[in-house]
Design an enzyme around this catalytic site. Structure first.
Site, PDB file in Angstrom:
ATOM      1  N   HIS A   1       0.889  -7.943   1.616  1.00 33.33           N
ATOM      2  CA  HIS A   1       1.845  -7.597   2.670  1.00 33.33           C
ATOM      3  C   HIS A   1       1.853  -6.090   2.898  1.00 33.33           C
ATOM      4  O   HIS A   1       1.042  -5.356   2.311  1.00 33.33           O
ATOM      5  CB  HIS A   1       3.233  -8.152   2.349  1.00 33.33           C
ATOM      6  CG  HIS A   1       3.815  -7.680   1.060  1.00 33.33           C
ATOM      7  ND1 HIS A   1       3.997  -6.350   0.768  1.00 33.33           N
ATOM      8  CD2 HIS A   1       4.248  -8.356  -0.038  1.00 33.33           C
ATOM      9  CE1 HIS A   1       4.537  -6.224  -0.429  1.00 33.33           C
ATOM     10  NE2 HIS A   1       4.685  -7.432  -0.951  1.00 33.33           N
TER      11      HIS A   1
ATOM     12  N   HIS B   1       1.583  -3.638  -0.184  1.00 28.82           N
ATOM     13  CA  HIS B   1       0.242  -3.509  -0.769  1.00 28.82           C
ATOM     14  C   HIS B   1      -0.652  -2.699   0.169  1.00 28.82           C
ATOM     15  O   HIS B   1      -1.439  -1.867  -0.273  1.00 28.82           O
ATOM     16  CB  HIS B   1      -0.393  -4.889  -0.984  1.00 28.82           C
ATOM     17  CG  HIS B   1       0.460  -5.843  -1.757  1.00 28.82           C
ATOM     18  ND1 HIS B   1       0.893  -7.041  -1.234  1.00 28.82           N
ATOM     19  CD2 HIS B   1       0.973  -5.771  -3.008  1.00 28.82           C
ATOM     20  CE1 HIS B   1       1.627  -7.671  -2.151  1.00 28.82           C
ATOM     21  NE2 HIS B   1       1.695  -6.911  -3.227  1.00 28.82           N
TER      22      HIS B   1
ATOM     23  N   CYS C   1      11.980 -11.226 -19.109  1.00 28.45           N
ATOM     24  CA  CYS C   1      12.071 -11.535 -17.674  1.00 28.45           C
ATOM     25  C   CYS C   1      10.692 -11.980 -17.196  1.00 28.45           C
ATOM     26  O   CYS C   1       9.721 -11.217 -17.313  1.00 28.45           O
ATOM     27  CB  CYS C   1      12.540 -10.312 -16.885  1.00 28.45           C
ATOM     28  SG  CYS C   1      12.401 -10.577 -15.099  1.00 28.45           S
TER      29      CYS C   1
ATOM     30  N   CYS D   1       9.240  -9.714 -14.358  1.00 27.92           N
ATOM     31  CA  CYS D   1       8.687  -8.425 -14.815  1.00 27.92           C
ATOM     32  C   CYS D   1       7.557  -8.630 -15.817  1.00 27.92           C
ATOM     33  O   CYS D   1       6.835  -7.695 -16.136  1.00 27.92           O
ATOM     34  CB  CYS D   1       9.748  -7.571 -15.501  1.00 27.92           C
ATOM     35  SG  CYS D   1      11.089  -7.058 -14.446  1.00 27.92           S
TER      36      CYS D   1
ATOM     37  N   CYS E   1      18.301  -9.075 -14.847  1.00 29.66           N
ATOM     38  CA  CYS E   1      17.225  -8.119 -14.573  1.00 29.66           C
ATOM     39  C   CYS E   1      17.594  -7.360 -13.295  1.00 29.66           C
ATOM     40  O   CYS E   1      17.893  -7.990 -12.277  1.00 29.66           O
ATOM     41  CB  CYS E   1      15.903  -8.861 -14.380  1.00 29.66           C
ATOM     42  SG  CYS E   1      14.659  -7.827 -13.595  1.00 29.66           S
TER      43      CYS E   1
ATOM     44  N   HIS F   1      14.973  -8.408 -10.429  1.00 27.34           N
ATOM     45  CA  HIS F   1      14.839  -9.794  -9.970  1.00 27.34           C
ATOM     46  C   HIS F   1      16.171 -10.527  -9.862  1.00 27.34           C
ATOM     47  O   HIS F   1      16.226 -11.625  -9.312  1.00 27.34           O
ATOM     48  CB  HIS F   1      13.868 -10.554 -10.885  1.00 27.34           C
ATOM     49  CG  HIS F   1      12.471 -10.002 -10.810  1.00 27.34           C
ATOM     50  ND1 HIS F   1      12.014  -9.042 -11.689  1.00 27.34           N
ATOM     51  CD2 HIS F   1      11.477 -10.220  -9.929  1.00 27.34           C
ATOM     52  CE1 HIS F   1      10.778  -8.710 -11.364  1.00 27.34           C
ATOM     53  NE2 HIS F   1      10.427  -9.406 -10.294  1.00 27.34           N
TER      54      HIS F   1
ATOM     55  N   LYS G   1      15.567  -5.352   2.098  1.00 27.21           N
ATOM     56  CA  LYS G   1      14.438  -5.483   1.189  1.00 27.21           C
ATOM     57  C   LYS G   1      13.484  -6.550   1.737  1.00 27.21           C
ATOM     58  O   LYS G   1      13.929  -7.578   2.233  1.00 27.21           O
ATOM     59  CB  LYS G   1      14.969  -5.879  -0.189  1.00 27.21           C
ATOM     60  CG  LYS G   1      13.961  -5.671  -1.267  1.00 27.21           C
ATOM     61  CD  LYS G   1      14.533  -5.808  -2.646  1.00 27.21           C
ATOM     62  CE  LYS G   1      13.355  -5.704  -3.606  1.00 27.21           C
ATOM     63  NZ  LYS G   1      13.694  -5.812  -4.966  1.00 27.21           N
TER      64      LYS G   1
ATOM     65  N   LYS H   1      10.173 -12.898   0.660  1.00 23.58           N
ATOM     66  CA  LYS H   1       9.829 -14.191   1.242  1.00 23.58           C
ATOM     67  C   LYS H   1      11.096 -14.934   1.644  1.00 23.58           C
ATOM     68  O   LYS H   1      11.163 -15.539   2.709  1.00 23.58           O
ATOM     69  CB  LYS H   1       9.077 -15.016   0.192  1.00 23.58           C
ATOM     70  CG  LYS H   1       7.639 -15.264   0.550  1.00 23.58           C
ATOM     71  CD  LYS H   1       7.109 -16.320  -0.385  1.00 23.58           C
ATOM     72  CE  LYS H   1       5.620 -16.207  -0.564  1.00 23.58           C
ATOM     73  NZ  LYS H   1       5.139 -16.936  -1.711  1.00 23.58           N
TER      74      LYS H   1
HETATM   75  N1  MSP Z   1       0.141  -6.263 -11.194  1.00 23.45           N
HETATM   76  C1  MSP Z   1       1.104  -5.228 -11.248  1.00 23.45           C
HETATM   77  C2  MSP Z   1       0.435  -3.881 -11.292  1.00 23.45           C
HETATM   78  C3  MSP Z   1      -0.504  -3.660 -12.415  1.00 23.45           C
HETATM   79  S1  MSP Z   1      -1.309  -2.139 -12.304  1.00 23.45           S
HETATM   80  C4  MSP Z   1      -2.053  -1.923 -13.772  1.00 23.45           C
HETATM   81  C5  MSP Z   1       1.988  -5.301 -10.011  1.00 23.45           C
HETATM   82  N2  MSP Z   1       1.497  -5.941  -8.939  1.00 23.45           N
HETATM   83  S2  MSP Z   1       2.252  -6.118  -7.525  1.00 23.45           S
HETATM   84  O1  MSP Z   1       1.461  -7.032  -6.755  1.00 23.45           O
HETATM   85  O2  MSP Z   1       3.617  -6.483  -7.724  1.00 23.45           O
HETATM   86  O3  MSP Z   1       2.147  -4.738  -6.839  1.00 23.45           O
HETATM   87  C6  MSP Z   1       3.131  -3.752  -6.958  1.00 23.45           C
HETATM   88  C7  MSP Z   1       2.724  -2.612  -6.070  1.00 23.45           C
HETATM   89  O4  MSP Z   1       2.546  -3.073  -4.713  1.00 23.45           O
HETATM   90  C8  MSP Z   1       3.730  -1.491  -5.939  1.00 23.45           C
HETATM   91  O5  MSP Z   1       3.708  -0.593  -7.012  1.00 23.45           O
HETATM   92  C9  MSP Z   1       3.266  -0.886  -4.643  1.00 23.45           C
HETATM   93  O6  MSP Z   1       2.084  -0.197  -4.834  1.00 23.45           O
HETATM   94  C10 MSP Z   1       2.990  -2.101  -3.795  1.00 23.45           C
HETATM   95  N3  MSP Z   1       4.199  -2.593  -3.145  1.00 23.45           N
HETATM   96  C11 MSP Z   1       4.677  -3.871  -3.183  1.00 23.45           C
HETATM   97  N4  MSP Z   1       5.807  -3.945  -2.397  1.00 23.45           N
HETATM   98  C12 MSP Z   1       6.076  -2.745  -1.871  1.00 23.45           C
HETATM   99  C13 MSP Z   1       6.994  -2.274  -0.907  1.00 23.45           C
HETATM  100  N5  MSP Z   1       7.930  -3.025  -0.372  1.00 23.45           N
HETATM  101  N6  MSP Z   1       6.878  -0.997  -0.503  1.00 23.45           N
HETATM  102  C14 MSP Z   1       5.875  -0.173  -0.953  1.00 23.45           C
HETATM  103  N7  MSP Z   1       4.973  -0.608  -1.838  1.00 23.45           N
HETATM  104  C15 MSP Z   1       5.174  -1.785  -2.512  1.00 23.45           C
HETATM  105  O7  MSP Z   1       3.072  -4.733 -10.045  1.00 23.45           O
END
Ligand code: MSP
Length: 672
Positions: free
Chosen positions: A19, A22, A127, A130, A144, A147, A304, A307
């Site tokens: 999304h 990412h 959790c 997390c 948490c 979450h 925020k 989904k």
């Molecule tokens: N798998 C772990 C990361 C391991 S790294 C060794 C993880 N994955 S995640 O799919 O949840 O990705 C988190 C990351 O996605 C955030 O740190 C950020 O880079 C990005 N984002 C996810 N949602 C976001 C927003 N709403 N806004 C900005 N970036 C965010 O955590």
């Protein structure tokens, strides 16, 4: 040997489709890598997917798939998304890759052999969201904080990493290297976390509970905790320990994450690296990364993204609607790196029309149309300005101002470089847009159309057109990291060789990118204006009321939540506050709350202001008093009187009280 730069994104969980969040992080990493290439660095950029652990096993089971088959599908979605967003990683790591698994096991064995892993019984609040045990400190109302769920209390025998053996040294390192974690607010957050005290890190899960993980090399009954596994991707992607990529790029490592995963990256990971250094008998500094760059969260229309709220923003839909390049520009320009931002399509359209269609698009077509009209599309010779005997530039007006303009642009390019290097992308783009707007102004002040009417001024016109064409080339180079396709398109139309690594130096020095005689092509419309009325009508038709909300509604929403919205110093700087002395005050007929004030704000003429203070102050009380005014507020008519600003007052349950400086100041003094 050129300097190196290694940037990583988090590896994304495969329990959800990609999304906006990412996409943002990965586009930022792509921009940072491109910028460093432009600045002459050898850059490497890595992303990937995180595929082990409870969360993934559960998501796969919910779809009736084996974890690996499920991970293959979602990982594929991430991998195929990036090229569609003009994102070009050099390496894509999957934690299920056999190479990665081997590296994780080798690291575990080393740390175990160095006696930094021990076996013990532990009970804690786990959790699932997390994928970790939360400390008592972290729980909010027993839940948490991220979450909102109640963690499960779990007691079992596990392996632990001696994290606490390194936290003191980590604190010292952070204090000695204030740029280690940036921006500063996150460094402070981590120091506060460390001050609170931490426990050792549980790094295993018994197979009786979870099998979807990497087996511990020293105990086949356990798999590796998913964070210990995932963080190591930053090394496995460089072919640690012997690969040349590891030797070359690890010393230049920088990570990029959002604030949600600060603790694993700012505490778990550096302590793991220190332990590895100890195991190899090397100084900790050899293994620590250079910078952890932390950005804020994208919310959607102030809420925020989730989904369950049904407001997940899909990057490809936006790219299809507005173009990938505009989407990238918007994300980088809109978010103040480090702070949260609210996404809305209205804001995207506004920036598109103002910055891309109006400023950049207009400048490009306007300059090229003139170049075609007056010089057949050929970049003219401006060297005629050099006196053959003295070798000096002829001191004639347009060339002097052209040179002055070039040197200002070169200075701006240095500023751009600094901002890009410190991950302040919004500021770097604002510098580029200062150049674009100044170039548009340059057109207006030099009036090429007037010069073209007078054959005696042909060389002046040459110099002006030469300058403008060079500026377009400079701008193309500067926007390349963010809008690579647009920049290359501009370069091609200008008749310039493509934008290449190391070219930033040319923009920052006195090198012109376009040779005289270069033949430009006809300009395409770079960013055709978006008709907001049409977009809104279309959205309304599709029943997407949220997207089509009239602007007033959006403004009102902002006002209701303004109390917790943060603004940047630049945004605050747009408000001009000044001290003014009240010269006269009188009531306004028929308006029992308003007073008409005449104030001296240090300007040639007194200003008239209308203030809603009549129920709290008598006109006589105000005469001679100093007040603070908003001096650049749009004039507004109140009861037939035009108010040229606003008087500041504190308002509370006790009533209203005008704000005054604590001692007399000259009228017109700035308030900051
Ligand atoms: N798998 C772990 C990361 C391991 S790294 C060794 C993880 N994955 S995640 O799919 O949840 O990705 C988190 C990351 O996605 C955030 O740190 C950020 O880079 C990005 N984002 C996810 N949602 C976001 C927003 N709403 N806004 C900005 N970036 C965010 O955590």
């Amino acid at each position: 040997m050129s300097e190196r730069f290694y940037i990583t994104t988090p590896i994304y969980y495969v329990n959800a489709e990609p999304h906006l969040g990412h996409a943002y992080t990965t586009i930022v990493a792509d921009v940072a890598a491109r910028f460093h290439r432009l600045a002459g660095y050898e850059a490497r950029f890595q992303t990937g997917t995180d595929e082990h652990g409870d969360k993934i096993a559960q998501a796969a089971a919910a779809q009736g798939l084996a974890p690996k088959a499920y991970a293959d599908r979602i990982s594929g979605l991430f991998r195929s998304l990036w090229p569609q967003l003009n994102v070009a990683p050099d390496r894509f790591v999957r934690t299920t890759d056999p190479g990665h698994i081997k590296v994780v096991q080798a690291v575990l064995q080393k740390v175990y052999d160095a006696d930094d892993i021990y076996f013990a019984k532990y009970g804690g609040h786990y959790c699932v969201g997390c994928e970790r045990f939360l400390t008592e400190h972290e729980l909010v109302g027993g839940c948490c904080p991220d979450h909102g769920t109640t963690p499960i209390f779990q007691e079992e025998e596990n392996y632990f990493f001696r994290m606490t053996a390194y936290t003191g040294r980590l604190q010292e390192h952070i204090r000695a290297h204030p740029e280690f974690i940036r921006p500063e607010r996150y460094q402070n957050e981590v120091l506060a976390m460390l001050d609170q005290g931490l426990e050792d890190l549980c790094i295993s899960r018994p197979k009786s509970r979870l099998i979807w993980g990497i087996e511990l090399p020293f105990d086949a009954d356990y798999v590796t905790y998913v964070w210990f596994d995932a963080l190591i991707n930053y090394l496995s992607g460089l072919d640690w320990p012997d690969g040349p990529a590891f030797r070359e790029f690890w010393p230049a490592a920088q990570h990029l994450i959002a604030k949600d995963i600060l603790k694993p990256h700012a505490v778990f990971w550096p302590t793991m690296l220190m332990s590895l250094a100890k195991a190899e008998g090397r100084p900790a500094e050899d293994y620590l990364y250079q910078h952890l760059n932390v950005h804020g969260y994208w919310n959607v229309d102030q809420a925020k993204m989730s989904k369950s709220l049904g407001n997940v923003v899909r990057p490809l839909e936006l790219a299809a609607k507005y173009g990938v390049e505009a989407f990238r520009y918007f994300l980088l320009r809109e978010m103040t790196f480090g702070l949260d931002s609210s996404f809305s399509e209205e804001a995207l359209i506004e920036r598109y029309n103002a910055d891309l269609a109006n400023d950049l698009g207009n400048l490009f077509s306007r300059v090229l149309n003139m170049l075609h009209k007056y010089r057949g599309g050929v970049v003219p010779e401006a060297e005629a300005a050099v006196n053959k005997e003295s070798g000096q530039y002829e001191p004639n007006a347009p060339w002097e101002t052209c040179l002055g303009f070039f040197s200002w642009v070169w200075q701006q390019a240095h500023l751009y470089q600094q901002e890009m290097e410190s991950f302040q992308f919004h500021r770097a783009l604002s510098v580029v847009w200062d150049i674009i707007r100044a170039t548009n102004k340059f057109v207006v002040t030099h009036e090429p159309w007037t010069l073209a009417k007078d054959p005696a001024r042909a060389t002046e016109l040459d110099k002006v057109l030469f300058t403008l064409s060079q500026l377009l080339a400079d701008i193309a180079v500067l926007i390349w990291p963010v809008m690579p396709e647009t920049a290359q398109g501009m370069a091609a139309v200008l008749g310039m060789r493509g934008i290449e690594p190391g070219m930033l130096e040319m923009v920052m020095s006195s090198t012109h990118l376009l040779p005289a005689g270069a033949q430009a092509a006809e300009p395409p419309a770079l960013f055709p204006r978006i008709d907001t009325a049409k977009v809104q009508a279309k959205a309304a038709k599709a029943g997407q009321k949220a997207e089509a909300r009239p602007k007033e509604a959006a403004v009102n929403d902002e006002q209701t939540s303004a109390s917790d919205e943060q603004i940047s110093i630049e945004e605050f700087g747009r408000v001009q506050l000044k001290v003014a002395t009240v010269l006269a005050a009188e009531r306004i007929d028929g308006a029992d709350r308003l007073l008409k004030l005449s104030v001296d704000a240090g300007e040639p003429q007194p200003r008239t202001l209308v203030a809603g203070v009549a129920q709290h102050y008598a006109p006589e009380e105000l005469k001679g008093r100093q007040v603070v005014i908003v001096a650049n507020l749009k004039p507004a008519k109140l009861r037939g009187v035009t108010s040229q600003g606003m008087v500041l007052a504190a308002v509370g349950e006790q009533g209203l009280c005008i704000v005054s400086p604590s001692k007399e100041m000259p009228p017109g003094s700035k308030v900051r």
